[in-house]
Structures are given as C-alpha cells and as structure tokens.
Design an enzyme around this catalytic site. Structure first.
Site, PDB file in Angstrom:
ATOM      1  N   ARG A  22       8.336  10.146 -16.158  1.00 29.59           N
ATOM      2  CA  ARG A  22       7.736   8.838 -15.941  1.00 29.59           C
ATOM      3  C   ARG A  22       7.368   8.206 -17.285  1.00 29.59           C
ATOM      4  O   ARG A  22       7.428   8.852 -18.333  1.00 29.59           O
ATOM      5  CB  ARG A  22       6.489   8.966 -15.058  1.00 29.59           C
ATOM      6  CG  ARG A  22       6.787   9.306 -13.616  1.00 29.59           C
ATOM      7  CD  ARG A  22       5.525   9.616 -12.816  1.00 29.59           C
ATOM      8  NE  ARG A  22       4.918  10.889 -13.193  1.00 29.59           N
ATOM      9  CZ  ARG A  22       3.813  11.379 -12.651  1.00 29.59           C
ATOM     10  NH1 ARG A  22       3.167  10.680 -11.720  1.00 29.59           N
ATOM     11  NH2 ARG A  22       3.335  12.545 -13.030  1.00 29.59           N
ATOM     12  N   LYS A  80       0.700  11.075 -17.745  1.00 31.16           N
ATOM     13  CA  LYS A  80       0.022  12.359 -17.620  1.00 31.16           C
ATOM     14  C   LYS A  80      -1.018  12.551 -18.719  1.00 31.16           C
ATOM     15  O   LYS A  80      -1.037  11.852 -19.739  1.00 31.16           O
ATOM     16  CB  LYS A  80       1.034  13.503 -17.664  1.00 31.16           C
ATOM     17  CG  LYS A  80       1.848  13.626 -16.382  1.00 31.16           C
ATOM     18  CD  LYS A  80       0.983  13.703 -15.142  1.00 31.16           C
ATOM     19  CE  LYS A  80       0.159  14.976 -15.051  1.00 31.16           C
ATOM     20  NZ  LYS A  80      -0.755  14.978 -13.880  1.00 31.16           N
ATOM     21  N   TYR A 109      -3.776   9.328 -16.454  1.00 31.36           N
ATOM     22  CA  TYR A 109      -4.378  10.375 -15.636  1.00 31.36           C
ATOM     23  C   TYR A 109      -4.949  11.437 -16.565  1.00 31.36           C
ATOM     24  O   TYR A 109      -4.311  11.826 -17.554  1.00 31.36           O
ATOM     25  CB  TYR A 109      -3.333  11.026 -14.717  1.00 31.36           C
ATOM     26  CG  TYR A 109      -2.887  10.159 -13.572  1.00 31.36           C
ATOM     27  CD1 TYR A 109      -3.775   9.805 -12.563  1.00 31.36           C
ATOM     28  CD2 TYR A 109      -1.580   9.706 -13.489  1.00 31.36           C
ATOM     29  CE1 TYR A 109      -3.367   9.008 -11.500  1.00 31.36           C
ATOM     30  CE2 TYR A 109      -1.161   8.907 -12.437  1.00 31.36           C
ATOM     31  CZ  TYR A 109      -2.061   8.564 -11.443  1.00 31.36           C
ATOM     32  OH  TYR A 109      -1.657   7.769 -10.397  1.00 31.36           O
ATOM     33  N   HIS A 141      -7.583  14.209 -15.112  1.00 28.17           N
ATOM     34  CA  HIS A 141      -7.872  15.411 -14.313  1.00 28.17           C
ATOM     35  C   HIS A 141      -8.605  16.460 -15.160  1.00 28.17           C
ATOM     36  O   HIS A 141      -8.132  17.570 -15.376  1.00 28.17           O
ATOM     37  CB  HIS A 141      -6.578  15.994 -13.737  1.00 28.17           C
ATOM     38  CG  HIS A 141      -5.844  15.062 -12.831  1.00 28.17           C
ATOM     39  ND1 HIS A 141      -6.346  14.678 -11.596  1.00 28.17           N
ATOM     40  CD2 HIS A 141      -4.654  14.418 -12.975  1.00 28.17           C
ATOM     41  CE1 HIS A 141      -5.477  13.848 -11.016  1.00 28.17           C
ATOM     42  NE2 HIS A 141      -4.465  13.667 -11.829  1.00 28.17           N
ATOM     43  N   GLU A 181      -7.446   8.352 -12.164  1.00 31.08           N
ATOM     44  CA  GLU A 181      -7.799   8.958 -10.878  1.00 31.08           C
ATOM     45  C   GLU A 181      -9.233   8.708 -10.436  1.00 31.08           C
ATOM     46  O   GLU A 181      -9.582   9.001  -9.285  1.00 31.08           O
ATOM     47  CB  GLU A 181      -7.525  10.466 -10.894  1.00 31.08           C
ATOM     48  CG  GLU A 181      -8.476  11.299 -11.746  1.00 31.08           C
ATOM     49  CD  GLU A 181      -8.034  11.434 -13.185  1.00 31.08           C
ATOM     50  OE1 GLU A 181      -8.627  12.258 -13.913  1.00 31.08           O
ATOM     51  OE2 GLU A 181      -7.090  10.724 -13.600  1.00 31.08           O
ATOM     52  N   ASP A 232      -3.713  19.419  -9.446  1.00 33.76           N
ATOM     53  CA  ASP A 232      -4.198  18.692 -10.621  1.00 33.76           C
ATOM     54  C   ASP A 232      -5.703  18.821 -10.785  1.00 33.76           C
ATOM     55  O   ASP A 232      -6.230  18.722 -11.898  1.00 33.76           O
ATOM     56  CB  ASP A 232      -3.841  17.203 -10.522  1.00 33.76           C
ATOM     57  CG  ASP A 232      -2.442  16.909 -11.037  1.00 33.76           C
ATOM     58  OD1 ASP A 232      -2.041  17.517 -12.031  1.00 33.76           O
ATOM     59  OD2 ASP A 232      -1.751  16.085 -10.428  1.00 33.76           O
TER      60      ASP A 232
END
Length: 374
Positions: free
Chosen positions: A15, A75, A94, A96, A118, A270
């Site tokens: 991505r 990510k 993101y 996490h 998130e 995640d």
C-alpha cells in the site's frame, strides 16, 4: 506545507500513503508533495503518475524524511524509519502502539508528533480511518479461513459452503463490529453456517436485522465462547478496544480442545490478538500450527490487496491530511476533537491514555489539550 510519502518497507506491504489522485488534490490546495521512488508500484502507479499529479519524486526514504514536515504512511514506521524522524515532525499513519513497546520507545525518543489513524474518531463514536481496512480485513478473513481449511494447506479438508447433501463449515465470528459485519457478509455469501458472538444486544439486534435468519446471533459469555469455538471449523477474531490491547477471548487450553485442522484468523493481531496462542505473521509466512489448529495472524492483512486497500484508505484519510497541512497540526487538532483523539505521542509524551496504560508508562502520559495549549 511539504508532505512526504515514503515507500512502505514492512514485509510484503504494497500500500502507499497517498495515491496520485490524492496528491493532485493536495497540490491544488497549495501544498508540496515529495514521494519516494517506486512508492506506488505496489498499487500499479508509476513515478510518472505522481509527477503528473504534481509531486516531486526523490530517490530514497531519507530524502523524503529530510524534506517533509508531514509524513503520510500506511503502516507503523519500522525501526529504520523511526530513526529518520525529527523533533516536531508530524507522522500520520497506523501505529497500533499498545502491543509494541519498542516502537513506542523510539517515537517518544524522536520528539515527533504521531497521529494514529486507528484512534481518530467520528461524531457518532466510530473509527473512520480504521473502518475501511477493517472492512477489507473482515472480507479477507473468510477467504483466508476457507483457503487454509483445505487439506493441502493444513486444514480439515472442508468446503466452507458445503454441497447439496453435505453440511457446510461452521464459521464463528467473535465481535460484531466492522470486521465482524463484513466477515459475516462474505461467509453467508459462501454458504457457511455462520455464528456471531458479541456482548452488545444492540449489535446482535442490528446484525439480525441486516442479515436475517441465516445468521445465528449469540450473546457472548465464557460459556458461549467455549461452546461455539470448540466445534467451529473457522474462528474469526474481530474484537477491538480503541488504542488498547485486544482482550484474550480464546485461551490456549480452548485452542487445544478444537479439532485438528480447524482455522483461526486473528484480525485483532495488530492490537496484540484475541487468541492466547496468536503472534504476528507476515504475508510471506502467514500461518503456523498450535495443537493442530492453523493460525492465520498476518498483521497487515489488507496489504494483500493493496490497490483496493489504498484507494479505500485514501477516501477516508484525505480530508484529514488536508486539514493537517492547511491548518498545521495544532490548529487542526484544536478545531477537531475527533482528529485530536488520534494524537498518540507528541514531544516525548504519550497522549493517548489507553496506550500509556497498556505499556505501563502512565508517568509519560500528558493530555492532548495540555500540549496543544503549550
């Protein structure tokens, strides 16, 4: 503002933070965009596509990080990327953080401003930047379960939808949120025997209304989890506590009571995973076996369908990127309490309480409001 888009370097992560269409929109609003060479290759976009959209293409990630005030990724930054962050630089991706103390320590050390997709919220209490990838992951979870249920891939040798005269496979979905809803949609479409467990009667009522009698809804208790997990062919874990570690709903002992060749798909990996036996895997080596049960725990599942995922994600993130670039992060977060919920780390302090508690770093916590007012 100058926005940087590096190429993703997590294993088999294809991505990209901004599509050429998003870049064009950002440039029209008066901002500069720097894109790393081949950043869009995984979604079929060339450097020339980005140049035509108005971006400047540079050779390395270091060039991107050195030039940009705002870094837009997909990510969580890998160790090499974290070393390139600068104090005050804004990272939007993101994160996490709850199950990842090493990343948290590096981001605290960097002094960067880290806004996590998130934990950004919506006015109705949803998670608008997590939802698109949860939709993709929920749908992929059933595909993965069906694939690994085949004998050649370690499973029982069951066709999930069955055939006339032969029972279908049983799919148990833990959690009726976005992941669960989309997993149910695909599993029912494949003809599986689908059961969903959730602790909210309102959620179960919504799912009953949406899918009708073919879906079996169960109020989630320890007894219900034990009863349904032990005779399931595929179990999909889709539970979420925003920003915090996922609850361990299925113990190792319970995994040991499942029949050999069953499959568990931990979409919550995640955030640490909801099966006690889970640990993160990659698209290169997606599964492992514990007590005869196949575990699929890929931490970036939507990265397997990067084109669909990137466009879906950009649909959600672009308005926030524009707000951050146009107003600056302090003004953007001051004006928008929902975007402010995304602030996880800033200037060496943790600004999301659930993350501080999960990492046992309560002494490093500071409210977002206290930093915005500084």
């Amino acid at each position: 503002m100058r926005i940087g888009v590096p190429r993703e370097i997590k294993v088999l992560e294809n991505r990209v933070g901004l599509t050429p269409e998003s870049v064009r929109e950002v440039v029209v609003h008066g901002h500069d965009v720097v894109v790393e060479h081949d950043a869009g290759q995984g979604i079929g976009m060339t450097d020339d596509d980005y140049r035509r959209a108005g971006a400047r293409v540079v050779g390395t990630a270091r060039d991107v990080f050195d030039a940009a005030e705002l870094i837009v990724k997909v990510k969580e930054p890998q160790a090499a990327e974290r070393r390139m962050l600068k104090p005050g630089q804004v990272l939007f991706t993101y994160l996490h953080l709850a199950p990842d103390p090493d990343q948290a320590a590096d981001l605290l050390e960097s002094g960067a401003v880290c806004i996590a997709y998130e934990t950004v919220t919506s006015r109705v209490g949803g998670l608008p930047l997590l939802a698109p990838m949860s939709e993709v992951a929920g749908r992929m979870a059933v595909q993965a379960g069906a694939y690994y249920l085949e004998k050649a891939h370690g499973g029982k040798g069951i066709l999930l939808g069955g055939v006339p005269g032969v029972d279908p496979g049983k799919v148990v979905v833990l959690g009726g949120g976005v992941v669960g809803t989309h997993a149910i949609h695909i599993a029912l479409g494949m003809g599986a025997d689908v059961w969903v467990l959730d602790r909210s009667v309102d959620v179960l009522r919504r799912l009953w209304t949406q899918f009708g009698r073919p879906l079996n809804t169960v109020f989630s208790t320890r007894d219900a989890i034990e009863r349904h997990v032990t005779n399931a062919d595929v179990v999909i874990g889709g539970v979420l506590i925003p920003g915090a570690a996922a609850p361990k709903l299925v113990s190792r002992e319970l995994i040991g009571r499942m029949s050999a060749g069953s499959v568990v798909v931990d979409v919550a990996i995640d955030q640490g995973g909801c099966f006690e036996t889970s640990h993160p895997t990659t698209h290169a080596e997606p599964t492992y076996i514990v007590d005869g049960v196949v575990h699929y725990c890929v931490a970036n599942m939507p990265g397997g369908v990067p084109r669909t995922s990137t466009f879906a994600l950009n649909n959600a993130t672009l308005p926030y990127v524009l707000a951050l670039a146009t107003k600056g992060w302090k003004r953007a977060l001051t004006d928008d309490a929902n975007l402010r919920d995304g602030l996880n780390i800033a200037y060496g302090r943790i600004t999301y309480r659930a993350v501080a508690e999960a990492l046992e770093l309560r002494q490093r916590y500071a409210s977002p409001e206290s930093l915005l007012g500084a």
